[in-house]
Design a protein around this motif. Structure first.
Motif, PDB file in Angstrom:
ATOM      1  N   GLU A  50       0.897  -1.340   0.229  1.00  0.00           N
ATOM      2  CA  GLU A  50      -0.084   0.156  -0.324  1.00  0.00           C
ATOM      3  C   GLU A  50       0.847   1.363   0.035  1.00  0.00           C
ATOM      4  O   GLU A  50       1.975   1.034   0.524  1.00  0.00           O
ATOM      5  N   LYS A  51       0.767   2.561  -1.104  1.00  0.00           N
ATOM      6  CA  LYS A  51       1.285   3.232  -1.342  1.00  0.00           C
ATOM      7  C   LYS A  51       0.713   4.207   0.171  1.00  0.00           C
ATOM      8  O   LYS A  51      -0.118   4.271  -0.028  1.00  0.00           O
ATOM      9  N   GLY A  52       1.971   4.864   0.574  1.00  0.00           N
ATOM     10  CA  GLY A  52       1.662   6.042   2.217  1.00  0.00           C
ATOM     11  C   GLY A  52       1.185   7.038   1.483  1.00  0.00           C
ATOM     12  O   GLY A  52       1.611   7.477  -0.065  1.00  0.00           O
ATOM     13  N   GLU A  53       1.489   8.509   1.839  1.00  0.00           N
ATOM     14  CA  GLU A  53       1.098   9.552   1.120  1.00  0.00           C
ATOM     15  C   GLU A  53       2.112  10.762   2.285  1.00  0.00           C
ATOM     16  O   GLU A  53       2.799  10.320   2.288  1.00  0.00           O
ATOM     17  N   LEU A  99       2.573  16.786  12.411  1.00  0.00           N
ATOM     18  CA  LEU A  99       1.636  16.129  11.413  1.00  0.00           C
ATOM     19  C   LEU A  99       1.168  14.846  11.544  1.00  0.00           C
ATOM     20  O   LEU A  99       0.957  14.029  11.413  1.00  0.00           O
ATOM     21  N   LEU A 100       2.959  14.048  11.416  1.00  0.00           N
ATOM     22  CA  LEU A 100       3.185  13.094  11.099  1.00  0.00           C
ATOM     23  C   LEU A 100       2.445  12.835  12.744  1.00  0.00           C
ATOM     24  O   LEU A 100       2.489  10.906  12.754  1.00  0.00           O
TER      25      LEU A 100
END
Lengths: 270, 664
Positions: free
Chosen positions: A239-242, A257-258
């Motif tokens: 799954e690709k992250g953002e 944010l992280l």
């Protein structure tokens, strides 16, 4: 007496990528190395040579450029190398490969006895771990896989005791010779080649045995003799992250944010 | 000629014969070494002798060196007096008196003064050795208060006192007017004045014989003591390496050859001459970062052990027999341990400080070559390093395709000679190490700001091989160097920017031997120039970095003489000159990562980086400025170990990049 190390030249898999369109391995520009497990097989053979005075032969099956792997074996100190190369051998799966290697070892044993064969536990490209056991079966040698220590060898009484590294446990087994061992990385530290033997390796002639010499039925070897078919090669989906925030312009904001994101997914322990 | 003259003549001739025989025996051993061309550039070499021997350039770098300077010149002048003394002792009619009164009196005056100076110098040396012994005079085998050192000092002292005895008596016995020309002998003549003439005649005779015997003893003792340097210094300085020791000689790889040094006769004749030149002053020991952090390496000891090994084995080597004392071993005096050999960071401090221009570090690399190339014997951590560099072209063994990952943050061109003036050779640390990638980005940003045209090799870039060469893996280095030089030539590269002093040194100095002739520029030099020429304009000084100390990287400073550029960059971008550590510039103390030590465990002694970090912290900085990726890593690790998380380490490129930020 011979100890034979079976080795394979493989692409450096850390550098291999899979072409997402064709689902084939992108081998272009990827350097070849000796299968890392096989360097341990060479090292163990050389150690047996030092202890018992065996003659060490390294054999490989592959295209003509596989001689690189054999030169590396010479630079480590093996006495003799054989390259099994013929168009008829090409496209072989583990079954067909083990047949060719078996025949070669039989040919070699007409020169002198072969009480021991050592292979790496598996290759890093195919990862099947089948060729070693295949050879043992065909030669009717006792089969000692995943060896991490040779405890004892008694050549006269044809006995060998080894330790096998299995999942979560060790197993010490005794067997009769001749035997085929597949070895794990923990068995030894392969030696670093000295310059004089590297120079010798560069200059050595590499003897090639083709099928005119081995005389195997071409229907039983190579692609024709291989029941295995590769249906598809693919990378497991991930799954690709953002990308969140702007770490270059506002590292503090991005970090915030992280951390919020990780907290919301309950991935942080507080 | 009296019987006494004849008798003395026989003694002098016998002494000279014995002295010549001793010298022959010792210097002859030097010829057992391998050939090496140290004969070119006669004028440059002669000038070097003037500077290093006669002007004692390096000796007087330390205050006590002036004592040696005066002693040396006293000796040079007294060489005349003593030659006359010996000739006059055999032929009483020959003396400086033949030169006429004015000249003779002038010489007497000079000799009298310098004899006194020599006496004072000897006294100073005695006091220093006995009461103010510097720690670096001691080694396990050679003590500061050694018999050897004290005997020589005593002999010189007695020689001077005897001189005053002879001439004090002379003033009374021959010509009272001489006292004006011999102010110090005049003092002894005043002491003698109360004695009867026969007593004074006896004193004169005794002084004369003491002077004669001590002089000849001194002469004959020389070749067997550390004072051999009196004889070896001039040839050693003459045959010095005219290049800086920032590169090693190439090897020829042919079947049947031996590589590196395993026996004393594998060294070159010049290496062996170094052994005789050593005065055991201990300055290299005092400067060596390995020795000063309790490693088993002492450069002075390496030279001493090599000399002892030669003296012990010389007779066997001459008979083509095997040497009896091994060169590489930990059996003790005369042998050099493997731990010592692997402790060297190749920082070059020993070479830089040696007054006799002895070359310690190159000998260590020669022994490393033997261990790696002939024996495959090296600390096991190096196995991965060697294989990673050979197979994956970087020290970590990371996939070569990841080399350009840092550039995904910005638009970076691949180098094209038609479009780009400069090649930015990023290097392995700048490409793969996460902290050093930030430095790479800072440099890239500065290059873009300045408007110069540059590109990178991208995935084709490979490790330069610096660590391999310093670790003695010349075979693999040679292959890599040839590949890299071919690549750089094919790409038509003319100017290379490096961010790593190790890449800088290798590309600039090592690759010259492989036919690369391009301009190599370290980023500190380039940034300095770009700031000077206003290609980069400081928007606001980086004063948020606070007090900044600057640490000189060995391969930038000592090995390549770049000291001012990084300092200027710091001054221009922070508005303040960097604070200097106690040991700075060519006296800088290695961070511990050079010479391949970056890739080895530091299990012996105390940590070099911590020693250096503490030295920096003593100056109370908020930031430590560096210009080398290895130094950056070593300082950050050191600060972490000391739990000093309020001090930052910044590469000078990052310091300049800080001034361009728009958000503060």
């Amino acid at each position: 007496m011979y100890v034979v190390a079976c080795i394979k030249q493989v692409p450096d898999t850390t550098q291999v990528q899979i072409d997402p369109v064709t689902n084939t391995l992108k081998r272009e520009g990827v350097p070849f190395i000796v299968n890392p497990f096989d360097t341990h097989a060479i090292e163990e053979s050389l150690r047996l040579k030092d202890r018992f005075g065996f003659r060490v032969a390294a054999i490989t099956m592959g295209p003509p450029n596989a001689e690189y792997a054999l030169r590396k074996a010479i630079s480590m100190g093996v006495d003799e190398v054989i390259l099994l190369s013929d168009r008829a051998f090409g496209g072989a799966d583990t079954l067909a490969t083990s047949k060719v290697l078996t025949e070669a070892i039989l040919k070699l044993s007409t020169k002198d006895e072969v009480p021991l064969i050592i292979c790496g536990r598996q290759t890093i490209d195919g990862d099947t771990a089948q060729v070693g056991p295949g050879i043992a079966t065909r030669l009717n040698y006792s089969q000692l896989t995943l060896v991490d220590r040779i405890e004892h060898i008694d050549i006269e009484n044809r006995k060998i005791i080894v330790r096998r590294k299995l999942e979560g446990r060790y197993e010490i087994v005794e067997s009769i010779l001749p035997s085929l061992l597949t070895v794990v990385r923990e068995i030894n530290k392969p030696r670093y080649p000295k310059v004089p033997s590297r120079l010798l390796a560069d200059e050595s002639e590499i003897p090639i045995w083709d099928n005119k010499f081995l005389k195997l039925d071409e229907q039983t070897i190579g692609l024709k003799g291989s029941p295995t078919r590769v249906v598809k090669i693919f990378s497991p989906e991930r799954e690709k992250g953002e990308i969140i925030g702007d770490g270059l312009k506002d590292p503090e904001g991005a970090a915030k944010l992280l951390i919020e994101k990780l907290l919301s997914k309950e991935l942080l322990p507080f | 000629m009296t019987a006494q003259n004849v008798f003395f003549g026989i003694i002098v001739i016998a002494s000279l014969i014995f002295f010549s025989w001793s010298c022959y025996k010792r210097f002859n051993l030097v010829t057992l070494g391998k050939p090496e061309n140290r004969f070119q550039n006669v004028w440059k070499r002669l000038m070097g002798v003037l500077v290093y021997v006669f002007a004692q350039k390096r000796v007087i770098n330390k205050p006590f060196g002036f004592n040696h300077f005066f002693l040396f010149w006293s000796f040079m002048i007294l060489l005349l007096a003593n030659t006359e003394f010996l000739i006059n002792g055999i032929f009483p009619n020959i003396s400086f008196a033949l030169l006429g009164k004015p000249l003779n009196h002038g010489l007497l005056f000079l000799f009298d003064i310098v004899s006194f100076i020599a006496l004072i110098c000897v006294l100073n040396a005695f006091i220093r050795r006995l009461f103010f012994t510097p720690s670096y005079l001691e080694t396990p085998y050679v003590k500061a208060k050694s018999f050897d050192a004290l005997l020589i000092l005593s002999l010189i002292g007695i020689l001077m006192l005897a001189y005053f005895g002879i001439h004090g008596a002379e003033i009374i016995l021959t010509d009272i007017n001489l006292h004006t020309y011999m102010p110090f002998s005049n003092i002894t003549s005043k002491i003698f004045a109360n004695f009867s003439i026969p007593t004074i005649e006896n004193i004169s005779q005794v002084s004369w014989w003491v002077h004669a015997i001590v002089l000849l003893t001194f002469l004959n003792y020389l070749p067997y003591s550390k004072h051999m340097h009196i004889l070896a210094a001039i040839p050693n300085c003459y045959f010095r390496n005219l290049e800086k020791p920032n590169t090693q000689p190439r090897e020829i790889f042919k079947k049947g050859m031996q590589y590196g040094v395993s026996k004393v006769q594998d060294f070159t004749w010049k290496d062996l001459l170094d052994g005789y030149a050593c005065t055991e002053c201990g300055r290299c020991q005092d400067a060596c970062p390995a020795y000063n952090t309790d490693k088993p390496l002492n450069p002075r000891q390496v030279i001493h052990d090599m000399k002892i090994n030669l003296l012990e084995n010389g007779k066997y080597i001459k008979k083509q027999e095997n040497p009896k004392v091994p060169l590489i071993s930990n059996i003790g005096e005369g042998s050099i341990s493997e731990d010592a050999i692997w402790s060297c960071t190749t920082c070059g401090a020993c070479l830089d400080i040696c007054p006799e221009l002895i070359e310690h570090m190159p000998k260590i690399i020669k022994m490393r070559r033997f261990l790696v190339e002939m024996e495959s014997k090296f600390p096991e951590e190096l196995l991965n390093l060697f294989e990673n560099i050979e197979q994956r072209s970087n020290p970590w063994g990371i996939a070569p395709a990841d080399r350009v990952k840092w550039a995904s943050y910005m638009n970076v061109e691949e180098f094209n000679a038609d479009k780009n003036e400069y090649l930015f050779y990023v290097g392995c640390a700048g490409s793969f190490d996460s902290r050093n990638k930030q430095v790479t980005l800072a440099i890239a940003q500065l290059l873009n700001t300045s408007g110069i045209s540059w590109g990178i090799l991208g995935k084709e870039e490979k490790c330069c091989g610096d660590s391999l060469r310093r670790l003695g893996n010349e075979y693999v280095f040679d292959k890599i160097a040839q590949e890299n030089v071919t690549l750089l030539k094919n790409k038509g590269v003319k100017k290379i920017i490096t961010q790593c002093p190790h890449c800088y040194n290798t590309l600039k100095n090592d690759y010259k031997q492989f036919g690369l002739d391009v301009q190599v520029i370290h980023h500190s030099e380039l940034i300095n120039k770009l700031l000077d020429t206003k290609k980069i304009n400081i928007k606001h000084p980086a004063d948020n970095l606070g007090n900044m100390v600057y640490h000189d990287s060995c391969y930038l400073g000592r090995h390549n003489d770049i000291y001012e550029a990084p300092r200027n960059v710091i001054e221009l971008s922070t508005g303040n000159k960097p604070i200097e550590m106690n040991r700075n510039k060519n006296n800088s103390f290695c961070c511990g990562a050079g010479g391949g030590r970056m890739w080895m465990e530091e299990n012996l002694g105390v940590r070099m980086n911590i020693t250096r970090v503490k030295e920096a912290v003593d100056k109370n900085p908020k930031t430590i400025g560096v210009a080398c990726p290895y130094c950056l890593t070593m300082f950050e690790d050191g600060l972490k170990d000391l739990k000093l998380n309020n001090i930052y380490v910044k590469d000078i490129a990052e310091v300049v990049a800080e001034t361009l930020r728009t958000d503060n």
